[in-house]
Write a protein that holds these residues in place. Structure first.
Motif, PDB file in Angstrom:
ATOM      1  N   LEU A   1       0.739  -1.181   0.175  1.00  0.00           N
ATOM      2  CA  LEU A   1      -0.175   0.135   0.126  1.00  0.00           C
ATOM      3  C   LEU A   1       0.729   1.239  -0.240  1.00  0.00           C
ATOM      4  N   TYR A   2       2.091   1.042   0.070  1.00  0.00           N
ATOM      5  CA  TYR A   2       3.009   2.279   0.037  1.00  0.00           C
ATOM      6  C   TYR A   2       2.839   3.121  -1.371  1.00  0.00           C
ATOM      7  N   HIS A   3       2.721   2.417  -2.436  1.00  0.00           N
ATOM      8  CA  HIS A   3       2.652   2.932  -3.765  1.00  0.00           C
ATOM      9  C   HIS A   3       1.078   3.617  -3.744  1.00  0.00           C
ATOM     10  N   ASP A   4      -0.182   3.049  -3.153  1.00  0.00           N
ATOM     11  CA  ASP A   4      -1.337   3.810  -3.186  1.00  0.00           C
ATOM     12  C   ASP A   4      -1.213   4.952  -2.415  1.00  0.00           C
ATOM     13  N   ALA A   5      -0.362   5.014  -0.999  1.00  0.00           N
ATOM     14  CA  ALA A   5      -0.255   6.196  -0.224  1.00  0.00           C
ATOM     15  C   ALA A   5       0.504   7.159  -1.044  1.00  0.00           C
ATOM     16  N   LYS A   6       1.609   6.969  -1.682  1.00  0.00           N
ATOM     17  CA  LYS A   6       2.230   7.861  -2.299  1.00  0.00           C
ATOM     18  C   LYS A   6       1.698   8.568  -3.691  1.00  0.00           C
ATOM     19  N   ARG A   7       0.536   7.624  -4.305  1.00  0.00           N
ATOM     20  CA  ARG A   7      -0.549   8.129  -5.250  1.00  0.00           C
ATOM     21  C   ARG A   7      -1.374   9.021  -4.773  1.00  0.00           C
ATOM     22  N   ASP A   8      -1.901   8.801  -3.585  1.00  0.00           N
ATOM     23  CA  ASP A   8      -2.926   9.606  -2.912  1.00  0.00           C
ATOM     24  C   ASP A   8      -2.277  11.047  -2.638  1.00  0.00           C
ATOM     25  N   LEU A   9      -1.019  10.998  -1.945  1.00  0.00           N
ATOM     26  CA  LEU A   9      -0.671  12.292  -1.499  1.00  0.00           C
ATOM     27  C   LEU A   9      -0.126  13.137  -2.895  1.00  0.00           C
ATOM     28  N   ARG A  10       0.503  12.502  -4.047  1.00  0.00           N
ATOM     29  CA  ARG A  10       0.840  13.240  -4.999  1.00  0.00           C
ATOM     30  C   ARG A  10      -0.462  13.648  -5.794  1.00  0.00           C
ATOM     31  N   ASP A  11      -1.601  13.162  -5.817  1.00  0.00           N
ATOM     32  CA  ASP A  11      -2.670  13.271  -6.476  1.00  0.00           C
ATOM     33  C   ASP A  11      -3.332  14.762  -5.967  1.00  0.00           C
ATOM     34  N   ILE A  12      -3.097  14.879  -4.786  1.00  0.00           N
ATOM     35  CA  ILE A  12      -3.610  16.078  -4.035  1.00  0.00           C
ATOM     36  C   ILE A  12      -2.605  17.239  -3.929  1.00  0.00           C
ATOM     37  N   GLY A  13      -1.242  17.292  -4.632  1.00  0.00           N
ATOM     38  CA  GLY A  13      -0.503  18.234  -4.622  1.00  0.00           C
ATOM     39  C   GLY A  13       0.529  18.247  -3.576  1.00  0.00           C
ATOM     40  N   CYS A  14       0.571  17.069  -2.618  1.00  0.00           N
ATOM     41  CA  CYS A  14       1.415  16.871  -1.479  1.00  0.00           C
ATOM     42  C   CYS A  14       2.745  16.358  -1.963  1.00  0.00           C
ATOM     43  N   HIS A  15       3.922  17.040  -2.153  1.00  0.00           N
ATOM     44  CA  HIS A  15       4.924  16.527  -2.592  1.00  0.00           C
ATOM     45  C   HIS A  15       6.093  16.207  -1.279  1.00  0.00           C
ATOM     46  N   ALA A  16       5.623  16.167  -0.442  1.00  0.00           N
ATOM     47  CA  ALA A  16       6.546  15.724   0.932  1.00  0.00           C
ATOM     48  C   ALA A  16       7.496  14.451   0.492  1.00  0.00           C
ATOM     49  N   ASN A  17       8.387  14.527   1.181  1.00  0.00           N
ATOM     50  CA  ASN A  17       9.145  13.140   1.314  1.00  0.00           C
ATOM     51  C   ASN A  17       8.387  12.116   2.044  1.00  0.00           C
TER      52      ASN A  17
END
Length: 608
Positions: free
Chosen positions: A55-71
């Motif tokens: 689910l790491y990839h899903d979490a990263k997708r959700d963050l990027r989709d809303i414009g959150c580019h935090a590490n």
């Protein structure tokens, strides 16, 4: 939620929030929004717990989709790279640390054993940590009892983390977080018990709610929502279809079942006679009945396969994509079966039921007869009886392993996406049956399951088989962003023992941003079905619906809250349990205030 996190509980800890939205609503996207808000308010460290590294990839997708580019730090293994001289790399000193619950209770690899992951997390967060602790799929911490040795390691670690980080902004997130009041013990930040409440400890809270039945649970749900502690929303099933099919046994299947029943009865009698002169092993009879249950559960499952395969093939011709849900993979039995074979080439598929019965007789049949003086020796009579039963088991006509049979009948591993936890499988390579490692071409089973999911979602494979290992968090619906937008047919072949797992698996194919609804089929075998399994699933579904809706309007009757041991079905109810299960799940995802349904009549003379 932000207002809730501004509130401090009387014990000095920051109040928490519970997102109880149903499977598929979009809890991951909500979590991403919470983390983005925290980053915008200059809180630079957050921890996101989930059930699987998949689910790491899903979490990263959700963050990027809303414009959150935090590490996004992928697991605590990255924290192992800290050195005494240089410390932790700058890229890992802040951001969102994504961690699984299994990692939380393990140890690091530094210094020949290392700190516990819990200690690593605490050191990374710091003593004044005010970021978010996101407990996604928080039901994984449910087996917790304060001060009890029977608590799960995950439950203890989650509770300890909350205690040691009192200023953290805690968010519990689960579609099945409260199927039983007892599962709430780790949710200390809700402020429902403890200092400043009417309940000094969780045990007092659970006792008061339990003694007052479903009405108290409904009042609790409404109070939590009004107080801004809890939110629960569900997807509608307006255009979804539900169907329950009864499998009619053939003459050969009936003969197989009767022969198996005769074998187990003879096995019981023979075991009793052997135990008259050979002391049995501890818990022998508990093991016997447990094995007996697993054997017939798998036999019933195998007898459903012709119906399942027929419906799946017909659905593929009609333009569906098929998802088949089961629980058992039989990996342990497969390893034992392969170990007895000479070479990698096999004569045929393994029979899981045969392996279950054989393993019991080989490992648990008493053969050591006590002698005067305290010595023991093998009893020739007991060994002879054991060998007789082993020959009878080998001679029985038993079905193949359900999982291998499904994959082979629906096109093989090149046409079927298998998302399970087993490491090996038996395939037909054109020259016969051979054992194959599932992870031989890619590192790790979790990465393989991600690849299999992607193959299904992109349309390279049109059949997906999921077990308990892949029944939480992943998306298999006809999403707007995937190539495979065929309508889904979700066939439930084997029910889990818990309502939580049943609801989680249901949510894999019905989610937000989908282009179409699904059709769901639940198969049962009439009187040879799984009444106790259904009973254990249906009642917690009703309880979950009570907490979700906070309203009595849809309930039939006013049955009090009770434990599973008090919910055994009567003979006249077995025929409607499967139907009720479908109705319960349909209601849980409907968001309706009331439901009206016609339950089929039951004929006791026909045996249900």
């Amino acid at each position: 939620m932000c207002q809730r996190h501004q509130h401090m509980l009387p014990n000095g800890e920051r109040a928490g929030f519970f997102i109880g939205d149903g499977a598929g609503v979009g809890k991951g996207r909500q979590i991403a929004g919470i983390l983005l808000d925290g980053m915008a308010r200059n809180r630079r460290k957050h921890v996101w717990f989930s059930v699987s590294t998949d689910l790491y990839h899903d979490a990263k997708r959700d963050l990027r989709d809303i414009g959150c580019h935090a590490n996004i730090i992928d697991g605590c293994v990255e924290l192992d790279k800290e050195t005494r001289v240089l410390g932790l790399a700058k890229t890992h000193q802040e951001g969102v640390l994504f961690c699984t619950y299994s990692t939380l209770v393990s140890r690091g690899k530094q210094n020949g054993g290392g700190k516990t992951r819990l200690r690593q997390l605490l050191d990374w967060c710091g003593p004044d940590f005010e970021g978010c602790l996101i407990f996604d799929e928080s039901h994984k911490a449910k087996n917790y009892q304060e001060g009890s040795d029977t608590s799960s390691k995950v439950g203890v670690a989650v509770s300890e983390l909350q205690r040691l980080l009192p200023k953290a902004r805690v968010v519990y997130c689960s579609a099945t977080g409260v199927s039983d009041i007892d599962t709430m013990a780790f949710m200390t930040r809700l402020g429902l018990w403890g200092d400043g409440t009417n309940f000094p400890a969780f045990a007092d809270f659970a006792r008061a709610i339990g003694e007052n039945g479903l009405g108290a649970i409904e009042m609790l749900a409404m109070e939590m929502k009004v107080a801004g502690v809890y939110v629960s929303r569900e997807l509608g099933y307006g255009n979804a279809d539900f169907e329950t099919l009864e499998v009619k046994l053939t003459t050969s299947q009936t003969a197989c079942f009767n022969a198996a029943a005769t074998l187990w009865e003879d096995l019981r009698v023979g075991l009793e006679r052997v135990c008259e002169y050979i002391p049995p092993k501890r818990n022998l009879w508990a093991t016997f009945w447990g094995t007996h249950q697993r054997f017939f559960k798998q036999l019933c499952l195998s007898m459903k396969l012709p119906m399942v395969i027929e419906n799946a093939k017909a659905a593929l011709e009609q333009g569906f994509a098929v998802v088949i849900g089961l629980q058992t993979t039989g990996e342990a039995s497969l390893e034992s079966f392969v170990a007895r074979q000479k070479g990698n080439r096999l004569a045929g598929f393994m029979s899981l039921t045969r392996e279950i019965a054989t393993a019991f007789v080989v490992n648990h049949w008493p053969t050591q007869e006590p002698l005067p003086g305290g010595d023991v020796a093998e009893s020739p009579m007991a060994v002879k009886a054991r060998n007789v039963f082993l020959r009878r088991i080998a001679a029985l006509e038993l079905p193949n392993s359900p999982l291998d049979e499904l994959v082979d009948s629906l096109g093989g591993h090149r046409a079927v996406a298998e998302m399970t936890g087993r490491s090996h499988r038996i395939i037909d390579d054109g020259h016969g049956k051979v054992v194959q490692s599932r992870s031989s071409e890619i590192a790790g089973l979790e990465a393989l399951n991600v690849r299999e999911r992607d193959s299904f979602m992109q349309g390279d494979k049109l059949v997906a088989i999921i077990s308990d290992a892949a029944s939480t968090g992943i998306s298999l619906h006809a999403g707007l962003r995937v190539n495979n937008q065929r309508r889904r047919l979700h066939i439930t072949v084997e029910l889990p023992w818990s309502a939580e797992k049943a609801v989680q698996q249901l949510g894999r194919t019905h989610r937000t941003s989908q282009v179409g609804t699904k059709k769901r089929i639940t198969g049962h075998l009439g009187r040879l079905g799984h009444p106790m399994t259904l009973c254990d699933v249906v009642h917690p579904c009703w309880l979950s619906g009570t907490l979700l809706s906070g309203a009595l309007a849809w309930r039939v009757g006013s049955a009090p809250y009770c434990k599973s041991a008090q919910r055994l079905p009567s003979s006249s109810s077995l025929c409607v349990l499967s139907h009720c299960f479908t109705l319960c799940l349909c209601f849980l995802a409907s968001g309706c205030e009331a439901i009206g349904a016609t339950v089929p009549a039951c004929d006791d003379r026909a045996g249900g």
